[in-house]
Design an enzyme around this catalytic site. Sequence first.
Site, PDB file in Angstrom:
ATOM      1  CB  CYS A 140     -13.060 -47.253 -14.064  1.00  0.00           C
ATOM      2  SG  CYS A 140     -14.193 -47.963 -15.215  1.00  0.00           S
ATOM      3  CG  HIS A 141     -17.869 -47.154 -12.874  1.00  0.00           C
ATOM      4  ND1 HIS A 141     -17.427 -47.883 -13.926  1.00  0.00           N
ATOM      5  CD2 HIS A 141     -19.147 -46.786 -13.417  1.00  0.00           C
ATOM      6  CE1 HIS A 141     -18.186 -47.987 -14.797  1.00  0.00           C
ATOM      7  NE2 HIS A 141     -19.182 -47.307 -14.711  1.00  0.00           N
TER       8      HIS A 141
END
Length: 220
Positions: A140-141
């Site tokens: 994800c991030h």
Amino acid sequence: MKELKIQNNSDSEAQSSGLVFVVAIKKIIMKDIRNKKVAILTENGFEEVELTSPFNQLEQAGVIAHIISPQKDKVKAWAHDHWSIELPVDKNLEEANPEDYDMLVLPGGVLNPDKLRLNKKAVAFVQHFLEQAKPLAAICHGPQTLIETGMLDGRTMTSYWSIKTDLVNAGVNWVDKEVVVDNGLITSRSPQDLEAFNKKMIEELAEGQHATKGQFTHSK
């Protein structure tokens, strides 16, 4: 691990042999990773399931997983749109030695990687795994922290769509897939990809240190 059912008719003899081989290889992989050590580096604000799901998968495989954080005692999760559970920190970042670990996992969350990328010790911890070509999994991030290493030029990766431009600007060949593996660097887009992410995480841990050591130690 799903149970493999082998047919008994004569037409499936070759297929049966192949399935038995796959089962044997999976058993070898599971045996090889038992007691290996994995660092999960995080700050407050990690997306809960992006840490707990890989953590549980590693423990079920017999791997020693440590939560490492700049926080001293506990680290707090974020779940979708609110603060969530607190988890105990196994080792403070100040005391953790990356050489003690066979793999690094970077969960996402908007707040977590944004804090880690500003922490020089955290960035140095991450750099060790890239320099030594040890397996590194970021979801994800999570790849935001990797950008600060200056060591992503030429890598093929994925991530949450909102940080695509940041990664491309760092020299990454960004692709939209549930999981991407590039010489031990595993990346996925979001929690929806966790099943594929966890599977590749275990496979790369079994494979171990890659022969590409030093290949990506340059800065763009």
